[in-house]
Design a protein around this motif. Structure first.
Motif, PDB file in Angstrom:
ATOM      1  N   CYS A  89       7.317   5.700   7.974  1.00  0.00           N
ATOM      2  CA  CYS A  89       7.607   5.394   8.385  1.00  0.00           C
ATOM      3  C   CYS A  89       6.236   4.891   8.818  1.00  0.00           C
ATOM      4  O   CYS A  89       5.905   3.467   9.479  1.00  0.00           O
ATOM      5  CB  CYS A  89       8.428   5.592   9.947  1.00  0.00           C
ATOM      6  N   CYS A  90       5.199   5.933   9.055  1.00  0.00           N
ATOM      7  CA  CYS A  90       3.600   4.858   9.608  1.00  0.00           C
ATOM      8  C   CYS A  90       2.671   4.029   8.162  1.00  0.00           C
ATOM      9  O   CYS A  90       2.486   3.037   8.594  1.00  0.00           O
ATOM     10  CB  CYS A  90       3.226   6.244   9.546  1.00  0.00           C
ATOM     11  N   MET A  91       3.834   4.297   6.770  1.00  0.00           N
ATOM     12  CA  MET A  91       2.648   3.500   5.698  1.00  0.00           C
ATOM     13  C   MET A  91       3.692   2.303   6.051  1.00  0.00           C
ATOM     14  O   MET A  91       3.037   1.403   5.824  1.00  0.00           O
ATOM     15  CB  MET A  91       2.866   4.294   4.284  1.00  0.00           C
ATOM     16  N   ALA A  92       5.203   2.479   5.869  1.00  0.00           N
ATOM     17  CA  ALA A  92       5.722   0.888   5.909  1.00  0.00           C
ATOM     18  C   ALA A  92       5.403   0.212   7.117  1.00  0.00           C
ATOM     19  O   ALA A  92       5.253  -0.592   7.323  1.00  0.00           O
ATOM     20  CB  ALA A  92       7.163   1.388   6.732  1.00  0.00           C
ATOM     21  N   LEU A  93       5.091   0.406   8.897  1.00  0.00           N
ATOM     22  CA  LEU A  93       4.384   0.124   9.522  1.00  0.00           C
ATOM     23  C   LEU A  93       2.858  -0.525   9.405  1.00  0.00           C
ATOM     24  O   LEU A  93       2.928  -1.789   9.130  1.00  0.00           O
ATOM     25  CB  LEU A  93       4.656   0.637  10.630  1.00  0.00           C
ATOM     26  N   LEU A  94       2.083  -0.134   8.152  1.00  0.00           N
ATOM     27  CA  LEU A  94       0.843  -0.467   8.326  1.00  0.00           C
ATOM     28  C   LEU A  94       1.371  -1.216   7.219  1.00  0.00           C
ATOM     29  O   LEU A  94       0.725  -2.111   7.440  1.00  0.00           O
ATOM     30  CB  LEU A  94       0.014   0.877   7.900  1.00  0.00           C
ATOM     31  N   GLN A  95       1.667  -1.346   6.514  1.00  0.00           N
ATOM     32  CA  GLN A  95       1.913  -2.547   4.974  1.00  0.00           C
ATOM     33  C   GLN A  95       2.941  -4.081   5.945  1.00  0.00           C
ATOM     34  O   GLN A  95       2.192  -4.680   5.503  1.00  0.00           O
ATOM     35  CB  GLN A  95       2.652  -1.797   4.579  1.00  0.00           C
ATOM     36  N   ALA A  96       3.484  -3.457   6.906  1.00  0.00           N
ATOM     37  CA  ALA A  96       3.888  -5.240   7.266  1.00  0.00           C
ATOM     38  C   ALA A  96       2.812  -5.012   8.411  1.00  0.00           C
ATOM     39  O   ALA A  96       2.777  -6.629   8.518  1.00  0.00           O
ATOM     40  CB  ALA A  96       4.639  -4.333   8.626  1.00  0.00           C
TER      41      ALA A  96
END
Length: 121
Positions: free
Chosen positions: A73-80
């Motif tokens: 979840c954290c990596m997904a938010l960072l990518q966005a």
């Protein structure tokens, strides 16, 4: 092909602009890349679980999946977020933002190298 439309049409002045909303495009690109990364990360986690079963012994074996989900979840938010910042930086030619996003991406990706323990699976 020309991806522009007439925005203002006066008697002598014609102003053209893009038909794409760059904020939407950047967020969609980041979200798609983040979703792809989460799916690949979870395929890797589930592949490790199929192994010899060393992961499922101990007092709380579910914590591994909980932390893997939080990490995804954290990596997904960072990518966005990185995608939105990079699209804006490229449009406005803010090179310091581009360098900062790339440096932070390398730093966050390199955090896994600090882990000295072997894989739990």
């Amino acid at each position: 092909t020309d991806f522009s439309e007439v925005i203002v049409e006066d008697s002598d002045v014609e102003k053209r602009g893009s038909i794409f909303d760059f904020r939407t495009v950047s967020f969609t690109a980041g979200l798609g890349f983040a979703l792809m990364g989460c799916i690949i990360e979870y395929i890797y986690v589930f592949y490790d679980v199929i192994g010899p079963g060393t992961l499922m012994h101990g007092p709380n074996p579910g914590y591994f999946f909980m932390f893997a989900a939080i990490d995804s979840c954290c990596m997904a938010l960072l990518q966005a977020a990185w995608s939105v910042i990079l699209f804006r930086a490229y449009r406005l030619r803010r090179y310091i933002d581009i360098v900062a996003v790339v440096a932070i991406h390398i730093l966050v990706s390199g955090l896994s190298l600090l882990n000295e323990r072997p894989s739990p699976a």
